[in-house]
Design a protein around this motif. Structure first.
Motif, PDB file in Angstrom:
ATOM      1  N   ILE A  85       0.839  -1.210   0.000  1.00 31.95           N
ATOM      2  CA  ILE A  85       0.000   0.000   0.000  1.00 31.95           C
ATOM      3  C   ILE A  85       0.873   1.259   0.000  1.00 31.95           C
ATOM      4  N   ARG A  86       1.944   1.208   0.785  1.00 31.67           N
ATOM      5  CA  ARG A  86       2.844   2.370   0.793  1.00 31.67           C
ATOM      6  C   ARG A  86       3.497   2.583  -0.569  1.00 31.67           C
ATOM      7  N   SER A  87       3.831   1.490  -1.232  1.00 31.91           N
ATOM      8  CA  SER A  87       4.477   1.689  -2.542  1.00 31.91           C
ATOM      9  C   SER A  87       3.458   2.195  -3.563  1.00 31.91           C
ATOM     10  N   LEU A  88       2.196   1.745  -3.465  1.00 29.12           N
ATOM     11  CA  LEU A  88       1.170   2.302  -4.357  1.00 29.12           C
ATOM     12  C   LEU A  88       0.970   3.779  -4.051  1.00 29.12           C
ATOM     13  N   GLU A  89       0.996   4.105  -2.765  1.00 35.33           N
ATOM     14  CA  GLU A  89       0.820   5.504  -2.357  1.00 35.33           C
ATOM     15  C   GLU A  89       1.888   6.381  -2.990  1.00 35.33           C
ATOM     16  N   SER A  90       3.155   5.926  -2.923  1.00 36.69           N
ATOM     17  CA  SER A  90       4.193   6.808  -3.474  1.00 36.69           C
ATOM     18  C   SER A  90       4.154   6.846  -4.998  1.00 36.69           C
ATOM     19  N   GLY A  91       3.752   5.722  -5.621  1.00 35.30           N
ATOM     20  CA  GLY A  91       3.657   5.715  -7.087  1.00 35.30           C
ATOM     21  C   GLY A  91       2.534   6.593  -7.612  1.00 35.30           C
ATOM     22  N   LEU A  92       1.496   6.785  -6.794  1.00 34.61           N
ATOM     23  CA  LEU A  92       0.321   7.523  -7.268  1.00 34.61           C
ATOM     24  C   LEU A  92       0.273   8.949  -6.734  1.00 34.61           C
ATOM     25  N   SER A  93       1.289   9.323  -5.967  1.00 33.65           N
ATOM     26  CA  SER A  93       1.268  10.659  -5.366  1.00 33.65           C
ATOM     27  C   SER A  93       1.350  11.763  -6.430  1.00 33.65           C
ATOM     28  N   LYS A 128      -7.631   4.200  -3.323  1.00 29.32           N
ATOM     29  CA  LYS A 128      -7.810   3.293  -2.183  1.00 29.32           C
ATOM     30  C   LYS A 128      -8.531   2.011  -2.617  1.00 29.32           C
ATOM     31  N   GLY A 129      -9.459   2.160  -3.539  1.00 24.19           N
ATOM     32  CA  GLY A 129     -10.157   0.977  -4.051  1.00 24.19           C
ATOM     33  C   GLY A 129      -9.192   0.058  -4.784  1.00 24.19           C
ATOM     34  N   TYR A 130      -8.324   0.662  -5.570  1.00 23.31           N
ATOM     35  CA  TYR A 130      -7.322  -0.115  -6.306  1.00 23.31           C
ATOM     36  C   TYR A 130      -6.374  -0.799  -5.320  1.00 23.31           C
ATOM     37  N   ALA A 131      -5.952  -0.049  -4.303  1.00 23.43           N
ATOM     38  CA  ALA A 131      -5.030  -0.609  -3.304  1.00 23.43           C
ATOM     39  C   ALA A 131      -5.696  -1.767  -2.559  1.00 23.43           C
ATOM     40  N   ALA A 132      -6.982  -1.631  -2.256  1.00 26.79           N
ATOM     41  CA  ALA A 132      -7.693  -2.710  -1.541  1.00 26.79           C
ATOM     42  C   ALA A 132      -7.735  -3.970  -2.407  1.00 26.79           C
ATOM     43  N   GLU A 133      -7.967  -3.779  -3.696  1.00 29.82           N
ATOM     44  CA  GLU A 133      -8.037  -4.914  -4.617  1.00 29.82           C
ATOM     45  C   GLU A 133      -6.679  -5.628  -4.702  1.00 29.82           C
ATOM     46  N   LYS A 134      -5.617  -4.847  -4.827  1.00 31.64           N
ATOM     47  CA  LYS A 134      -4.266  -5.426  -4.923  1.00 31.64           C
ATOM     48  C   LYS A 134      -3.881  -6.123  -3.614  1.00 31.64           C
ATOM     49  N   THR A 135      -4.290  -5.518  -2.483  1.00 34.35           N
ATOM     50  CA  THR A 135      -3.995  -6.119  -1.183  1.00 34.35           C
ATOM     51  C   THR A 135      -4.708  -7.455  -1.054  1.00 34.35           C
ATOM     52  N   ALA A 136      -5.953  -7.505  -1.491  1.00 33.75           N
ATOM     53  CA  ALA A 136      -6.713  -8.757  -1.408  1.00 33.75           C
ATOM     54  C   ALA A 136      -6.041  -9.836  -2.259  1.00 33.75           C
ATOM     55  N   ASP A 137      -5.587  -9.452  -3.453  1.00 37.51           N
ATOM     56  CA  ASP A 137      -4.891 -10.427  -4.312  1.00 37.51           C
ATOM     57  C   ASP A 137      -3.671 -10.995  -3.597  1.00 37.51           C
ATOM     58  N   SER A 144      -7.794 -16.708   3.629  1.00 33.71           N
ATOM     59  CA  SER A 144      -9.140 -16.811   3.049  1.00 33.71           C
ATOM     60  C   SER A 144     -10.206 -16.137   3.916  1.00 33.71           C
ATOM     61  N   SER A 145      -9.765 -15.424   4.955  1.00 35.86           N
ATOM     62  CA  SER A 145     -10.718 -14.728   5.823  1.00 35.86           C
ATOM     63  C   SER A 145     -10.067 -13.432   6.314  1.00 35.86           C
ATOM     64  N   ALA A 146     -10.501 -12.300   5.768  1.00 38.73           N
ATOM     65  CA  ALA A 146      -9.845 -11.032   6.138  1.00 38.73           C
ATOM     66  C   ALA A 146     -10.722  -9.832   5.818  1.00 38.73           C
ATOM     67  N   VAL A 147     -10.471  -8.744   6.528  1.00 37.80           N
ATOM     68  CA  VAL A 147     -11.108  -7.458   6.214  1.00 37.80           C
ATOM     69  C   VAL A 147     -10.007  -6.434   5.995  1.00 37.80           C
ATOM     70  N   ILE A 148     -10.026  -5.821   4.824  1.00 38.25           N
ATOM     71  CA  ILE A 148      -9.058  -4.778   4.489  1.00 38.25           C
ATOM     72  C   ILE A 148      -9.807  -3.464   4.606  1.00 38.25           C
ATOM     73  N   SER A 149      -9.369  -2.614   5.500  1.00 35.31           N
ATOM     74  CA  SER A 149     -10.115  -1.383   5.781  1.00 35.31           C
ATOM     75  C   SER A 149      -9.211  -0.176   5.521  1.00 35.31           C
ATOM     76  N   LEU A 150      -9.390   0.437   4.352  1.00 34.00           N
ATOM     77  CA  LEU A 150      -8.500   1.531   3.956  1.00 34.00           C
ATOM     78  C   LEU A 150      -9.273   2.854   4.008  1.00 34.00           C
ATOM     79  N   GLY A 151      -9.476   3.361   5.195  1.00 36.57           N
ATOM     80  CA  GLY A 151     -10.135   4.647   5.369  1.00 36.57           C
ATOM     81  C   GLY A 151     -11.457   4.762   4.621  1.00 36.57           C
ATOM     82  N   GLY A 152     -12.421   3.968   5.005  1.00 37.02           N
ATOM     83  CA  GLY A 152     -13.738   4.050   4.358  1.00 37.02           C
ATOM     84  C   GLY A 152     -13.882   3.140   3.160  1.00 37.02           C
ATOM     85  N   ASN A 153     -12.789   2.535   2.735  1.00 35.71           N
ATOM     86  CA  ASN A 153     -12.833   1.551   1.650  1.00 35.71           C
ATOM     87  C   ASN A 153     -12.636   0.169   2.263  1.00 35.71           C
TER      88      ASN A 153
END
Ligand code: ADP
Ligand code: MG
Length: 442
Positions: free
Chosen positions: A91-99, A239-248, A256-265
């Motif tokens: 997520i941090r690397s996506l953050e810096s790539g998309l800044s 954030k939606g993209y990051a959540a999708e990549k994190t889930a992958d 197989s059981s998790a909740v990814i919570s990225l500030g409202g996403n």
């Protein structure tokens, strides 16, 4: 073609019909809650054999508080690099790539190329492609070129101001996603869209197919060109993209059981360990005061996660599994002047902050990027256009339908038929009227 390329451009997966379950407001308490920070996430318990253990990390990224909670045998989380730590790093690397402001980011390079074509990597191409398709499908309610206007209002710095009409009209000349030229919007994707839109014109060969387009990933042939004075900002979908990549990533690591919570996403993987649905709190769209702005509902055992970055109460609970739940709200970032409320979501048609009576929109579908894009876009569209869009989306073979929940300033909650049995309104919202939208029989 490798698997990754095969999936490129296919963020929109088939929707999963929400399971119809009896709606009992059960606030299932979680046991063994504890919070850990990157680096070094740790699980709880660990001494009772193979029972799934709760593992959680909390951190701050993309300007918001994030957490990832995963259940599984401790062995999944042991060893060199825990999947949760790896997810945090991703997520941090996506953050810096998309800044937009980091001079080393891909987006910065695109925005500062003085109108020249910029080569980009396959991942950025995938994200831009999906974002552009959604700009088109929402008829520009989502527009990834709106950044200069967002900046003029001060939402990027917190130094707020009200630009006059002349300034806004000048800035709006450079707001139009259709002027973006790419080498990777392929003919097959273009033909899937009913409207003939110049934004989706490829600068490559007109005979190019989707597989040709994505085989370019290996040869580094993706490129994009934005006009001088235009600026891209993927804040509405990042954030939606990051959540999708994190889930992958988590799924690849056997979770197989998790909740990814990225500030409202919110993105959920599977079900809770006992097979039941996750409880997602839908934030009350009211201005959080300073001392109640922390999301602690899950710590109190009220819910597994909250679909808001700064909730100050809850409008209800939604039960989901294997789904994303993403909220856009006018209360999340805003300023007030002369008794008027100015929110951070801008109508690209006028350059003004949206002021159409909607307080928040929550979108529910499998794909997080889709939910993130649509929650922003439906907020811009307003109640009537949003309903129209929802009706037509069922026939769109890329979107394949979605559900939404809209809360308006005149005390209405509008929900679509797919969540009637899975949404429970909070008693504090019992004064709100609830309207249910049904798809019309053909
Ligand atoms: P948040 O990021 O707060 O969860 P959103 O996903 O709705 O909320 O994205 C809002 C952000 O996207 C704004 O802060 C702004 O940078 C940008 N933005 C605002 N209006 C639009 C729009 N109409 N289209 C695309 N991006 C927008
Ligand atoms: Mg969004």
């Amino acid at each position: 073609m490798n698997d990754k390329n095969k999936n490129s451009g296919k963020i929109f997966r088939q929707p999963v019909t929400m399971r119809m379950i009896f709606c009992i407001a059960l606030f299932l308490c979680l046991t063994g809650c504890s919070k850990y920070s990157i680096p070094g996430s740790t699980g709880t318990g660990g001494s009772n054999g193979s029972a799934p253990q709760k593992h959680k990390i909390s951190f701050f990224a993309m300007d918001t508080a994030m957490s990832i909670t995963a259940y599984g045998e401790d062995s999944l989380f042991d060893g060199g690099n825990s999947p949760l730590d790896e997810a945090g790093e991703l997520i941090r690397s996506l953050e810096s790539g998309l800044s937009v402001t980091d001079e080393n980011s891909m987006i910065y390079r695109i925005n500062h190329a003085a109108g020249n074509e910029v080569p980009i990597d396959a991942e950025t191409a995938e994200l831009l492609e999906n974002a552009l398709i959604l700009c088109q499908k929402t008829d520009g309610a989502l527009d990834i070129t709106v950044y200069p206007v967002v900046r003029a209002w001060g939402f990027t710095t917190g130094v707020y101001r009200i630009p006059d009409n002349e300034e806004l009209n000048e800035l709006l000349k450079n707001v139009d996603y259709r002027k973006i030229r790419t080498s990777f919007i392929s003919d097959s994707l273009r033909s899937a869209n009913s409207v003939d839109d110049p934004a989706l014109e490829s600068s490559g060969s007109s005979a190019e197919t989707e597989s040709d387009s994505f085989s370019k990933a290996e040869s580094g042939l993706y490129s994009i060109r934005v006009e001088r004075n235009m600026m891209l900002d993927l804040g509405a979908v990042a954030k939606g993209y990051a959540a999708e990549k994190t889930a992958d990533l988590l799924k690849k690591r056997g979770i197989s059981s998790a909740v990814i919570s990225l500030g409202g996403n919110i993105k959920t993987i599977g079900t809770r360990p006992d097979g039941s649905d996750w409880n997602i709190a839908i934030a009350a769209p009211i201005i959080a005061n300073n001392d109640s702005s922390t999301d602690n509902s899950d710590e109190q055992g009220l819910s597994d996660a909250s679909a808001s970055s700064e909730p100050s109460g809850y409008a209800g609970i939604l039960k989901v599994s294997d789904m994303s739940v993403v909220t856009s709200g006018g209360y999340e970032r805003y300023f007030e002047e002369g008794g008027k409320h100015y929110c951070h979501i801008i109508d690209p048609a006028t350059g003004n902050p949206v002021d159409n009576g909607i307080l928040s929109v929550t979108v529910i579908a499998e794909d997080s990027l889709l939910c993130d894009a649509l929650s922003t876009a439906l907020f811009v569209m307003g109640p009537e256009k949003a309903e129209e869009f929802w009706r037509s989306s069922l026939k769109d073979d890329q979107i394949n339908g979605f559900d939404y929940l809209m809360i308006t300033g005149d005390n209405r909650i509008i929900i679509t038929e797919g969540i009637t049995d899975t949404f429970t309104v909070d008693p504090t919202y019992s004064d709100h009227s609830i309207s249910i939208l049904y798809h019309l029989e053909e």
